[in-house]
Design a protein around this motif. Sequence first.
Motif, PDB file in Angstrom:
ATOM      1  N   ALA A 176       0.836  -1.205   0.000  1.00  0.00           N
ATOM      2  CA  ALA A 176       0.000   0.000   0.000  1.00  0.00           C
ATOM      3  C   ALA A 176       0.870   1.255   0.000  1.00  0.00           C
ATOM      4  CB  ALA A 176      -0.922  -0.011   1.209  1.00  0.00           C
ATOM      5  N   GLU A 177       1.926   1.247   0.801  1.00  0.00           N
ATOM      6  CA  GLU A 177       2.851   2.389   0.829  1.00  0.00           C
ATOM      7  C   GLU A 177       3.543   2.572  -0.502  1.00  0.00           C
ATOM      8  OE1 GLU A 177       6.022   2.932   3.795  1.00  0.00           O
ATOM      9  OE2 GLU A 177       4.482   2.405   5.260  1.00  0.00           O
ATOM     10  N   GLU A 178       3.974   1.467  -1.087  1.00  0.00           N
ATOM     11  CA  GLU A 178       4.684   1.533  -2.362  1.00  0.00           C
ATOM     12  C   GLU A 178       3.782   2.055  -3.468  1.00  0.00           C
ATOM     13  OE1 GLU A 178       6.596  -1.684  -5.341  1.00  0.00           O
ATOM     14  OE2 GLU A 178       7.123  -1.891  -3.223  1.00  0.00           O
ATOM     15  N   SER A 179       2.537   1.628  -3.482  1.00  0.00           N
ATOM     16  CA  SER A 179       1.627   2.126  -4.520  1.00  0.00           C
ATOM     17  C   SER A 179       1.345   3.615  -4.330  1.00  0.00           C
ATOM     18  CB  SER A 179       0.329   1.325  -4.538  1.00  0.00           C
ATOM     19  OG  SER A 179      -0.400   1.545  -3.364  1.00  0.00           O
ATOM     20  N   ALA A 180       1.266   4.073  -3.072  1.00  0.00           N
ATOM     21  CA  ALA A 180       1.073   5.509  -2.825  1.00  0.00           C
ATOM     22  C   ALA A 180       2.288   6.305  -3.290  1.00  0.00           C
ATOM     23  CB  ALA A 180       0.814   5.754  -1.340  1.00  0.00           C
ATOM     24  N   LEU A 213       4.445   5.428  -5.656  1.00  0.00           N
ATOM     25  CA  LEU A 213       4.463   5.409  -7.117  1.00  0.00           C
ATOM     26  C   LEU A 213       3.437   6.376  -7.701  1.00  0.00           C
ATOM     27  CD1 LEU A 213       4.934   1.610  -7.844  1.00  0.00           C
ATOM     28  CD2 LEU A 213       6.571   3.452  -8.265  1.00  0.00           C
ATOM     29  N   GLU A 214       2.292   6.475  -7.060  1.00  0.00           N
ATOM     30  CA  GLU A 214       1.264   7.416  -7.501  1.00  0.00           C
ATOM     31  C   GLU A 214       1.767   8.860  -7.378  1.00  0.00           C
ATOM     32  OE1 GLU A 214      -3.467   7.667  -6.784  1.00  0.00           O
ATOM     33  OE2 GLU A 214      -2.233   7.669  -4.976  1.00  0.00           O
ATOM     34  N   GLN A 215       2.414   9.174  -6.258  1.00  0.00           N
ATOM     35  CA  GLN A 215       2.970  10.517  -6.064  1.00  0.00           C
ATOM     36  C   GLN A 215       4.032  10.823  -7.108  1.00  0.00           C
ATOM     37  OE1 GLN A 215       4.485  10.498  -2.109  1.00  0.00           O
ATOM     38  NE2 GLN A 215       2.500  10.053  -1.206  1.00  0.00           N
ATOM     39  N   GLU A 216       4.932   9.868  -7.343  1.00  0.00           N
ATOM     40  CA  GLU A 216       5.973  10.072  -8.342  1.00  0.00           C
ATOM     41  C   GLU A 216       5.375  10.291  -9.734  1.00  0.00           C
ATOM     42  OE1 GLU A 216       8.928   7.033  -8.365  1.00  0.00           O
ATOM     43  OE2 GLU A 216       9.349   7.276  -6.224  1.00  0.00           O
ATOM     44  N   TYR A 217       4.354   9.516 -10.051  1.00  0.00           N
ATOM     45  CA  TYR A 217       3.709   9.667 -11.357  1.00  0.00           C
ATOM     46  C   TYR A 217       3.088  11.053 -11.503  1.00  0.00           C
ATOM     47  CZ  TYR A 217       0.295   9.227 -15.071  1.00  0.00           C
ATOM     48  OH  TYR A 217      -0.451   9.449 -16.192  1.00  0.00           O
ATOM     49  N   TYR A 218       2.381  11.518 -10.466  1.00  0.00           N
ATOM     50  CA  TYR A 218       1.757  12.840 -10.526  1.00  0.00           C
ATOM     51  C   TYR A 218       2.803  13.939 -10.687  1.00  0.00           C
ATOM     52  CZ  TYR A 218      -2.656  10.707  -9.018  1.00  0.00           C
ATOM     53  OH  TYR A 218      -3.797   9.944  -8.939  1.00  0.00           O
ATOM     54  N   PHE A 219       3.898  13.856  -9.919  1.00  0.00           N
ATOM     55  CA  PHE A 219       4.962  14.854 -10.053  1.00  0.00           C
ATOM     56  C   PHE A 219       5.607  14.785 -11.434  1.00  0.00           C
ATOM     57  CE2 PHE A 219       5.712  15.347  -5.255  1.00  0.00           C
ATOM     58  CZ  PHE A 219       5.185  16.614  -5.239  1.00  0.00           C
ATOM     59  N   TYR A 220       5.891  13.585 -11.904  1.00  0.00           N
ATOM     60  CA  TYR A 220       6.552  13.401 -13.203  1.00  0.00           C
ATOM     61  C   TYR A 220       5.691  13.949 -14.341  1.00  0.00           C
ATOM     62  CZ  TYR A 220       8.881  10.942 -17.038  1.00  0.00           C
ATOM     63  OH  TYR A 220       9.539  10.635 -18.207  1.00  0.00           O
TER      64      TYR A 220
END
Length: 126
Positions: free
Chosen positions: A39-43, A45-52
């Motif tokens: 769950a932490e890892e998916s959160a 990755l989601e943050q990184e995707y939004y920033f990217y």
Amino acid sequence: MIKNENGFTYPLTTAILLLITFLLTLQLELYLNEKRILAEESALLEQEYYFYTSLHQVEERLQTEELATNGIFTFQNGHVAYHTEKMSVNQVKVTYKLYLKKEYELTAYSYYDEEMQSMTKWIEPN
């Protein structure tokens, strides 16, 4: 053969039951830890995707338009607000604020070089 075997079955059964309970508890704890990590890892990755994604969209806007002062990119689980400011003749600082539906905020900065027409630096102060 010994005829006095009273009291042997109960302690053996209790020991086996405790051993099985201990092993099941260990397996359950490992499963719950793995679930939390996923769950932490998916959160993350989601943050990184939004920033990217925001970084590349802001970079495209800065390449095609004059200095865009601010804007918002909306995503499925949150949005990213950005604000640009001129730092020097050729350098623009972009401040990103990520607001997720889990009600917390992350901040990041990038620097855009107008001569090179690209982002040169990315900073996440956390």
